[in-house]
Design a protein around this motif. Sequence first.
Motif, PDB file in Angstrom:
ATOM      1  N   LEU A  32      21.714  45.710  -4.505  1.00 47.02           N
ATOM      2  CA  LEU A  32      22.182  44.329  -4.580  1.00 47.02           C
ATOM      3  C   LEU A  32      23.545  44.300  -5.244  1.00 47.02           C
ATOM      4  O   LEU A  32      23.762  44.976  -6.254  1.00 47.02           O
ATOM      5  CB  LEU A  32      21.215  43.464  -5.388  1.00 47.02           C
ATOM      6  N   ALA A  33      24.464  43.537  -4.693  1.00 44.58           N
ATOM      7  CA  ALA A  33      25.802  43.413  -5.257  1.00 44.58           C
ATOM      8  C   ALA A  33      26.161  41.937  -5.302  1.00 44.58           C
ATOM      9  O   ALA A  33      25.624  41.130  -4.556  1.00 44.58           O
ATOM     10  CB  ALA A  33      26.806  44.186  -4.409  1.00 44.58           C
ATOM     11  N   GLY A  34      27.069  41.584  -6.196  1.00 42.81           N
ATOM     12  CA  GLY A  34      27.482  40.199  -6.330  1.00 42.81           C
ATOM     13  C   GLY A  34      27.021  39.640  -7.656  1.00 42.81           C
ATOM     14  O   GLY A  34      26.879  40.379  -8.635  1.00 42.81           O
ATOM     15  N   THR A  35      26.766  38.351  -7.679  1.00 44.58           N
ATOM     16  CA  THR A  35      26.355  37.689  -8.912  1.00 44.58           C
ATOM     17  C   THR A  35      24.910  37.208  -8.797  1.00 44.58           C
ATOM     18  O   THR A  35      24.369  37.091  -7.702  1.00 44.58           O
ATOM     19  CB  THR A  35      27.267  36.478  -9.208  1.00 44.58           C
ATOM     20  N   ILE A  36      24.320  36.935  -9.946  1.00 39.73           N
ATOM     21  CA  ILE A  36      22.966  36.375  -9.968  1.00 39.73           C
ATOM     22  C   ILE A  36      23.102  34.886  -9.683  1.00 39.73           C
ATOM     23  O   ILE A  36      23.804  34.169 -10.407  1.00 39.73           O
ATOM     24  CB  ILE A  36      22.294  36.611 -11.332  1.00 39.73           C
ATOM     25  N   PRO A  37      22.471  34.375  -8.635  1.00 39.29           N
ATOM     26  CA  PRO A  37      22.662  32.973  -8.263  1.00 39.29           C
ATOM     27  C   PRO A  37      21.998  31.998  -9.244  1.00 39.29           C
ATOM     28  O   PRO A  37      20.845  32.186  -9.646  1.00 39.29           O
ATOM     29  CB  PRO A  37      22.027  32.869  -6.881  1.00 39.29           C
ATOM     30  N   SER A  38      22.724  30.972  -9.598  1.00 42.98           N
ATOM     31  CA  SER A  38      22.173  29.932 -10.480  1.00 42.98           C
ATOM     32  C   SER A  38      21.049  29.166  -9.792  1.00 42.98           C
ATOM     33  O   SER A  38      20.202  28.566 -10.455  1.00 42.98           O
ATOM     34  CB  SER A  38      23.272  28.966 -10.929  1.00 42.98           C
ATOM     35  N   LEU A  40      18.444  30.205  -8.665  1.00 42.66           N
ATOM     36  CA  LEU A  40      17.118  30.688  -9.072  1.00 42.66           C
ATOM     37  C   LEU A  40      16.412  29.669  -9.963  1.00 42.66           C
ATOM     38  O   LEU A  40      15.196  29.646 -10.050  1.00 42.66           O
ATOM     39  CB  LEU A  40      17.235  32.032  -9.788  1.00 42.66           C
ATOM     40  N   ALA A  41      17.177  28.807 -10.593  1.00 46.06           N
ATOM     41  CA  ALA A  41      16.598  27.754 -11.431  1.00 46.06           C
ATOM     42  C   ALA A  41      15.830  26.731 -10.604  1.00 46.06           C
ATOM     43  O   ALA A  41      15.107  25.906 -11.157  1.00 46.06           O
ATOM     44  CB  ALA A  41      17.689  27.067 -12.250  1.00 46.06           C
ATOM     45  N   TYR A  42      15.966  26.774  -9.280  1.00 50.97           N
ATOM     46  CA  TYR A  42      15.192  25.881  -8.404  1.00 50.97           C
ATOM     47  C   TYR A  42      13.790  26.409  -8.137  1.00 50.97           C
ATOM     48  O   TYR A  42      13.056  25.827  -7.349  1.00 50.97           O
ATOM     49  CB  TYR A  42      15.915  25.661  -7.074  1.00 50.97           C
ATOM     50  N   LEU A  43      13.431  27.506  -8.768  1.00 50.76           N
ATOM     51  CA  LEU A  43      12.082  28.064  -8.655  1.00 50.76           C
ATOM     52  C   LEU A  43      11.329  27.704  -9.938  1.00 50.76           C
ATOM     53  O   LEU A  43      11.300  28.480 -10.892  1.00 50.76           O
ATOM     54  CB  LEU A  43      12.149  29.583  -8.469  1.00 50.76           C
ATOM     55  N   PRO A  44      10.726  26.530 -10.000  1.00 49.45           N
ATOM     56  CA  PRO A  44      10.208  26.005 -11.264  1.00 49.45           C
ATOM     57  C   PRO A  44       9.087  26.821 -11.892  1.00 49.45           C
ATOM     58  O   PRO A  44       8.864  26.723 -13.098  1.00 49.45           O
ATOM     59  CB  PRO A  44       9.704  24.607 -10.894  1.00 49.45           C
ATOM     60  N   GLU A  45       8.402  27.647 -11.117  1.00 46.33           N
ATOM     61  CA  GLU A  45       7.303  28.448 -11.659  1.00 46.33           C
ATOM     62  C   GLU A  45       7.740  29.875 -11.996  1.00 46.33           C
ATOM     63  O   GLU A  45       6.905  30.695 -12.398  1.00 46.33           O
ATOM     64  CB  GLU A  45       6.133  28.481 -10.668  1.00 46.33           C
ATOM     65  N   LEU A  46       9.029  30.177 -11.848  1.00 45.50           N
ATOM     66  CA  LEU A  46       9.508  31.533 -12.089  1.00 45.50           C
ATOM     67  C   LEU A  46       9.283  31.941 -13.542  1.00 45.50           C
ATOM     68  O   LEU A  46       9.701  31.245 -14.469  1.00 45.50           O
ATOM     69  CB  LEU A  46      10.991  31.661 -11.739  1.00 45.50           C
ATOM     70  N   PRO A  61      23.208  33.475 -15.354  1.00 48.76           N
ATOM     71  CA  PRO A  61      23.356  32.019 -15.232  1.00 48.76           C
ATOM     72  C   PRO A  61      22.624  31.279 -16.361  1.00 48.76           C
ATOM     73  O   PRO A  61      21.451  31.553 -16.637  1.00 48.76           O
ATOM     74  CB  PRO A  61      22.705  31.689 -13.885  1.00 48.76           C
ATOM     75  N   THR A  62      23.310  30.353 -16.994  1.00 46.15           N
ATOM     76  CA  THR A  62      22.687  29.562 -18.058  1.00 46.15           C
ATOM     77  C   THR A  62      21.538  28.715 -17.519  1.00 46.15           C
ATOM     78  O   THR A  62      20.620  28.375 -18.258  1.00 46.15           O
ATOM     79  CB  THR A  62      23.709  28.642 -18.735  1.00 46.15           C
ATOM     80  N   GLU A  63      21.566  28.404 -16.221  1.00 48.62           N
ATOM     81  CA  GLU A  63      20.525  27.582 -15.606  1.00 48.62           C
ATOM     82  C   GLU A  63      19.137  28.200 -15.725  1.00 48.62           C
ATOM     83  O   GLU A  63      18.131  27.489 -15.690  1.00 48.62           O
ATOM     84  CB  GLU A  63      20.841  27.318 -14.133  1.00 48.62           C
ATOM     85  N   LEU A  64      19.060  29.520 -15.879  1.00 47.19           N
ATOM     86  CA  LEU A  64      17.753  30.157 -16.044  1.00 47.19           C
ATOM     87  C   LEU A  64      17.049  29.640 -17.299  1.00 47.19           C
ATOM     88  O   LEU A  64      15.825  29.651 -17.381  1.00 47.19           O
ATOM     89  CB  LEU A  64      17.886  31.679 -16.098  1.00 47.19           C
ATOM     90  N   GLY A  65      17.817  29.176 -18.247  1.00 46.34           N
ATOM     91  CA  GLY A  65      17.252  28.620 -19.477  1.00 46.34           C
ATOM     92  C   GLY A  65      16.510  27.313 -19.276  1.00 46.34           C
ATOM     93  O   GLY A  65      15.778  26.877 -20.166  1.00 46.34           O
ATOM     94  N   THR A  66      16.651  26.694 -18.112  1.00 49.62           N
ATOM     95  CA  THR A  66      15.940  25.438 -17.845  1.00 49.62           C
ATOM     96  C   THR A  66      14.520  25.683 -17.337  1.00 49.62           C
ATOM     97  O   THR A  66      13.728  24.746 -17.242  1.00 49.62           O
ATOM     98  CB  THR A  66      16.684  24.575 -16.807  1.00 49.62           C
ATOM     99  N   LEU A  67      14.210  26.930 -17.016  1.00 47.89           N
ATOM    100  CA  LEU A  67      12.877  27.261 -16.488  1.00 47.89           C
ATOM    101  C   LEU A  67      11.885  27.330 -17.642  1.00 47.89           C
ATOM    102  O   LEU A  67      11.997  28.186 -18.518  1.00 47.89           O
ATOM    103  CB  LEU A  67      12.926  28.589 -15.733  1.00 47.89           C
TER     104      LEU A  67
END
Length: 90
Positions: A32-38, A40-46, A61-67
Amino acid sequence: LSDGDECSWFGNDCKDGMITKLYFGTSIGNSLAGTIPSELAYLPELESLFLQNNRLRGTIPTELGTLKKFHTLVVTNNLLESPFPESILD
């Protein structure tokens, strides 16, 4: 990514059709190359995200902190920049 159900992908776990674990890291990686997509925060049960041994760049991504249930992040052996966002360290 594919027409198949992501819950049937090797290493992924789901509960009631919702993704709880994404596994894209192996001992040799998945290239895998590139960036970690923000997005992923749309997966509420992750709960867990495994991305070790790839070629990911950028920051976590700071958005992971919303999970609410998120507790495991493995990103060793990538090209990520620090620091980790405080939102995921809580």
